[in-house]
Design a protein around this motif. Structure first.
Motif, PDB file in Angstrom:
ATOM      1  N   GLY A   6      12.823  -9.086  10.527  1.00 19.58           N
ATOM      2  CA  GLY A   6      12.549  -8.526   9.220  1.00 19.58           C
ATOM      3  C   GLY A   6      12.612  -7.014   9.289  1.00 19.58           C
ATOM      4  O   GLY A   6      12.864  -6.436  10.344  1.00 19.58           O
ATOM      5  N   ALA A   7      12.387  -6.376   8.147  1.00 14.10           N
ATOM      6  CA  ALA A   7      12.412  -4.909   8.124  1.00 14.10           C
ATOM      7  C   ALA A   7      11.455  -4.413   7.045  1.00 14.10           C
ATOM      8  O   ALA A   7      11.299  -5.018   5.991  1.00 14.10           O
ATOM      9  CB  ALA A   7      13.828  -4.407   7.844  1.00 14.10           C
ATOM     10  N   LEU A   8      10.810  -3.293   7.342  1.00 13.87           N
ATOM     11  CA  LEU A   8      10.042  -2.530   6.376  1.00 13.87           C
ATOM     12  C   LEU A   8      10.888  -1.311   6.027  1.00 13.87           C
ATOM     13  O   LEU A   8      11.304  -0.569   6.927  1.00 13.87           O
ATOM     14  CB  LEU A   8       8.704  -2.098   6.959  1.00 13.87           C
ATOM     15  CG  LEU A   8       7.894  -1.102   6.121  1.00 13.87           C
ATOM     16  CD1 LEU A   8       7.461  -1.730   4.797  1.00 13.87           C
ATOM     17  CD2 LEU A   8       6.680  -0.607   6.898  1.00 13.87           C
ATOM     18  N   ILE A   9      11.159  -1.121   4.741  1.00 11.14           N
ATOM     19  CA  ILE A   9      12.118  -0.092   4.319  1.00 11.14           C
ATOM     20  C   ILE A   9      11.477   0.818   3.292  1.00 11.14           C
ATOM     21  O   ILE A   9      10.770   0.382   2.389  1.00 11.14           O
ATOM     22  CB  ILE A   9      13.384  -0.762   3.733  1.00 11.14           C
ATOM     23  CG1 ILE A   9      14.088  -1.566   4.819  1.00 11.14           C
ATOM     24  CG2 ILE A   9      14.326   0.280   3.141  1.00 11.14           C
ATOM     25  CD1 ILE A   9      15.188  -2.462   4.302  1.00 11.14           C
ATOM     26  N   ILE A  10      11.731   2.128   3.450  1.00 12.69           N
ATOM     27  CA  ILE A  10      11.286   3.151   2.482  1.00 12.69           C
ATOM     28  C   ILE A  10      12.527   3.871   1.980  1.00 12.69           C
ATOM     29  O   ILE A  10      13.355   4.310   2.776  1.00 12.69           O
ATOM     30  CB  ILE A  10      10.306   4.139   3.122  1.00 12.69           C
ATOM     31  CG1 ILE A  10       9.021   3.415   3.566  1.00 12.69           C
ATOM     32  CG2 ILE A  10      10.001   5.281   2.169  1.00 12.69           C
ATOM     33  CD1 ILE A  10       8.066   4.282   4.349  1.00 12.69           C
ATOM     34  N   GLY A  65       5.892  16.436  -6.344  1.00  9.00           N
ATOM     35  CA  GLY A  65       7.105  16.568  -7.145  1.00  9.00           C
ATOM     36  C   GLY A  65       8.372  16.739  -6.333  1.00  9.00           C
ATOM     37  O   GLY A  65       9.294  17.457  -6.733  1.00  9.00           O
ATOM     38  N   LEU A  66       8.456  16.086  -5.192  1.00  7.55           N
ATOM     39  CA  LEU A  66       9.591  16.286  -4.287  1.00  7.55           C
ATOM     40  C   LEU A  66      10.767  15.344  -4.552  1.00  7.55           C
ATOM     41  O   LEU A  66      11.840  15.540  -3.993  1.00  7.55           O
ATOM     42  CB  LEU A  66       9.120  16.101  -2.833  1.00  7.55           C
ATOM     43  CG  LEU A  66       8.090  17.124  -2.344  1.00  7.55           C
ATOM     44  CD1 LEU A  66       7.634  16.762  -0.929  1.00  7.55           C
ATOM     45  CD2 LEU A  66       8.664  18.531  -2.389  1.00  7.55           C
ATOM     46  N   CYS A  67      10.564  14.317  -5.362  1.00  6.74           N
ATOM     47  CA  CYS A  67      11.656  13.373  -5.610  1.00  6.74           C
ATOM     48  C   CYS A  67      11.450  12.702  -6.953  1.00  6.74           C
ATOM     49  O   CYS A  67      10.370  12.785  -7.552  1.00  6.74           O
ATOM     50  CB  CYS A  67      11.727  12.319  -4.505  1.00  6.74           C
ATOM     51  SG  CYS A  67      10.310  11.207  -4.489  1.00  6.74           S
ATOM     52  N   TYR A  68      12.507  12.058  -7.438  1.00  5.88           N
ATOM     53  CA  TYR A  68      12.387  11.307  -8.684  1.00  5.88           C
ATOM     54  C   TYR A  68      11.751   9.948  -8.431  1.00  5.88           C
ATOM     55  O   TYR A  68      10.932   9.475  -9.212  1.00  5.88           O
ATOM     56  CB  TYR A  68      13.765  11.113  -9.315  1.00  5.88           C
ATOM     57  CG  TYR A  68      13.734  10.121 -10.460  1.00  5.88           C
ATOM     58  CD1 TYR A  68      13.115  10.450 -11.665  1.00  5.88           C
ATOM     59  CD2 TYR A  68      14.298   8.856 -10.331  1.00  5.88           C
ATOM     60  CE1 TYR A  68      13.058   9.547 -12.711  1.00  5.88           C
ATOM     61  CE2 TYR A  68      14.247   7.943 -11.367  1.00  5.88           C
ATOM     62  CZ  TYR A  68      13.631   8.288 -12.558  1.00  5.88           C
ATOM     63  OH  TYR A  68      13.573   7.388 -13.580  1.00  5.88           O
ATOM     64  N   ASN A  69      12.131   9.322  -7.329  1.00  7.39           N
ATOM     65  CA  ASN A  69      11.630   7.968  -7.071  1.00  7.39           C
ATOM     66  C   ASN A  69      11.456   7.754  -5.573  1.00  7.39           C
ATOM     67  O   ASN A  69      12.256   8.236  -4.772  1.00  7.39           O
ATOM     68  CB  ASN A  69      12.609   6.933  -7.627  1.00  7.39           C
ATOM     69  CG  ASN A  69      12.094   5.514  -7.457  1.00  7.39           C
ATOM     70  OD1 ASN A  69      10.947   5.227  -7.769  1.00  7.39           O
ATOM     71  ND2 ASN A  69      12.929   4.633  -6.939  1.00  7.39           N
ATOM     72  N   ILE A  70      10.406   7.048  -5.204  1.00  7.57           N
ATOM     73  CA  ILE A  70      10.208   6.633  -3.818  1.00  7.57           C
ATOM     74  C   ILE A  70       9.478   5.294  -3.832  1.00  7.57           C
ATOM     75  O   ILE A  70       8.556   5.079  -4.612  1.00  7.57           O
ATOM     76  CB  ILE A  70       9.418   7.682  -3.003  1.00  7.57           C
ATOM     77  CG1 ILE A  70       9.322   7.249  -1.535  1.00  7.57           C
ATOM     78  CG2 ILE A  70       8.046   7.957  -3.603  1.00  7.57           C
ATOM     79  CD1 ILE A  70       8.842   8.357  -0.604  1.00  7.57           C
ATOM     80  N   LEU A  72       0.819  -1.206   0.000  1.00  7.85           N
ATOM     81  CA  LEU A  72       0.000   0.000   0.000  1.00  7.85           C
ATOM     82  C   LEU A  72       0.860   1.265   0.000  1.00  7.85           C
ATOM     83  O   LEU A  72       0.540   2.258  -0.654  1.00  7.85           O
ATOM     84  CB  LEU A  72      -0.928   0.009   1.212  1.00  7.85           C
ATOM     85  CG  LEU A  72      -2.045  -1.031   1.229  1.00  7.85           C
ATOM     86  CD1 LEU A  72      -2.741  -1.029   2.592  1.00  7.85           C
ATOM     87  CD2 LEU A  72      -3.049  -0.752   0.121  1.00  7.85           C
ATOM     88  N   LEU A  73       1.973   1.218   0.735  1.00 11.84           N
ATOM     89  CA  LEU A  73       2.807   2.409   0.882  1.00 11.84           C
ATOM     90  C   LEU A  73       3.588   2.747  -0.381  1.00 11.84           C
ATOM     91  O   LEU A  73       3.595   3.898  -0.820  1.00 11.84           O
ATOM     92  CB  LEU A  73       3.783   2.221   2.046  1.00 11.84           C
ATOM     93  CG  LEU A  73       3.221   2.382   3.447  1.00 11.84           C
ATOM     94  CD1 LEU A  73       4.282   2.042   4.477  1.00 11.84           C
ATOM     95  CD2 LEU A  73       2.713   3.799   3.663  1.00 11.84           C
ATOM     96  N   GLY A  74       4.255   1.745  -0.978  1.00 14.38           N
ATOM     97  CA  GLY A  74       5.172   2.166  -2.033  1.00 14.38           C
ATOM     98  C   GLY A  74       5.636   1.137  -3.031  1.00 14.38           C
ATOM     99  O   GLY A  74       6.720   1.299  -3.598  1.00 14.38           O
ATOM    100  N   GLU A  75       4.864   0.105  -3.309  1.00  5.86           N
ATOM    101  CA  GLU A  75       5.357  -0.926  -4.217  1.00  5.86           C
ATOM    102  C   GLU A  75       4.765  -0.838  -5.627  1.00  5.86           C
ATOM    103  O   GLU A  75       4.891  -1.777  -6.408  1.00  5.86           O
ATOM    104  CB  GLU A  75       5.116  -2.317  -3.619  1.00  5.86           C
ATOM    105  CG  GLU A  75       5.950  -2.570  -2.381  1.00  5.86           C
ATOM    106  CD  GLU A  75       6.020  -4.037  -2.004  1.00  5.86           C
ATOM    107  OE1 GLU A  75       5.752  -4.890  -2.865  1.00  5.86           O
ATOM    108  OE2 GLU A  75       6.354  -4.325  -0.837  1.00  5.86           O
ATOM    109  N   SER A  76       4.142   0.273  -5.965  1.00  6.57           N
ATOM    110  CA  SER A  76       3.620   0.456  -7.322  1.00  6.57           C
ATOM    111  C   SER A  76       3.466   1.954  -7.597  1.00  6.57           C
ATOM    112  O   SER A  76       3.603   2.789  -6.697  1.00  6.57           O
ATOM    113  CB  SER A  76       2.269  -0.238  -7.489  1.00  6.57           C
ATOM    114  OG  SER A  76       1.252   0.467  -6.778  1.00  6.57           O
ATOM    115  N   MET A  77       3.154   2.282  -8.844  1.00  2.61           N
ATOM    116  CA  MET A  77       2.976   3.684  -9.204  1.00  2.61           C
ATOM    117  C   MET A  77       1.686   4.273  -8.642  1.00  2.61           C
ATOM    118  O   MET A  77       1.522   5.493  -8.607  1.00  2.61           O
ATOM    119  CB  MET A  77       3.006   3.835 -10.727  1.00  2.61           C
ATOM    120  CG  MET A  77       4.364   3.520 -11.326  1.00  2.61           C
ATOM    121  SD  MET A  77       4.395   3.637 -13.130  1.00  2.61           S
ATOM    122  CE  MET A  77       4.155   5.390 -13.366  1.00  2.61           C
TER     123      MET A  77
END
Length: 262
Positions: free
Chosen positions: A258-262, A242-247, A224-229
């Protein structure tokens, strides 16, 4: 067909060079590769289902009977050193390794998978052979087959190469239980580059902590957070502001942590 019997290893002409190993697999329309994660190593091939016996013969022979030729060993040492340098030239890889070193400070899980150059330079053939004998044992090995293939045939193949092997006499347990390690809060690395790379991480349950053997909630949160466009972070931080190129976000899951990473 999918009931093909195991062919004799002597019938495969690939034993002399790494080139012939690749040629044997690719000549039947397949591919072969491997990867190492923080607590597992995977050897795999993809082939047409009616060539599965060829793939199994090559992989099992690589897995159990590698010779670790001294000349090839030294040549591969240089390849790995170049790989380490390649990742050190990639700021996102540097940031990620620094984050994981914080999440599991002082624990083997916090070490970079490739290792430092000085260790690779001093690693000896006997070190690798000893590690293989201790770790490449039935109790630590999983054979997995996916596709149009017969289960009984697969069992027969595995028995033919693994049934005579003994489990390791030496079982090395982790020095520290990873969930009990204190977290280092922050690391800043300065490089002469034109972007800032930020890695954020939180420790999560591992496979052993989940009732079903898989931490579905953590994986769903990451999706949900960040694995797709269409994910929350991508749409908000990149598309709307528009704050970054990729996240993006992802999970790094191990046996007991385990770890959750952004």
């Amino acid at each position: 067909n999918n009931r093909a019997v195991l062919i004799d290893i002597k019938d495969l002409d690939y034993k002399e060079t790494a080139r012939k190993i690749s040629q044997t697999i690719e000549s039947v329309g397949g591919s072969i590769n491997a990867f190492t994660d923080r607590d597992n190593t995977c050897y795999y091939t993809k082939v047409p289902y009616n060539k599965a016996n060829v793939a199994f013969n090559v992989l099992s022979d690589l897995f159990y009977n590698s010779t670790f030729d001294e000349k090839e060993f030294d040549r591969e040492r240089q390849v790995i050193i170049e790989e380490i340098r390649m990742y050190d030239d990639q700021p996102d890889s540097v940031a990620l390794d620094a984050l994981l070193a914080q999440l599991w400070s002082g624990h083997p899980l916090g070490r970079p998978i490739l290792g430092p150059i000085d260790i690779i330079q001093n690693l000896q053939r006997d070190d690798i052979v000893r590690y293989k004998e201790e770790q490449y044992a039935p109790e630590r090995t999983l054979f997995s087959f996916i596709g149009k293939i017969n289960h009984e045939t697969c069992v027969k193949w595995v028995k033919s190469v693994a049934s005579h092997l003994e489990n390791s006499a030496i079982i090395r347990e982790p020095e520290t239980y990873s969930r009990a390690i204190p977290l280092d809060p922050f690391t800043l690395i300065r490089r002469d580059i034109q972007q800032t790379h930020i890695a954020l991480g939180w420790r999560t349950p591992g496979f052993a902590d989940s009732k079903d053997g898989y931490p579905y909630a953590v994986v769903l949160l990451s999706t949900l957070l960040g694995e797709s466009m269409m994910s929350r972070l991508f749409q908000t931080i990149r598309e709307r502001r528009g704050l970054c190129y990729n996240i993006n976000s992802f999970t790094s899951l191990c046996a007991d942590s385990g770890a959750l990473i952004i």
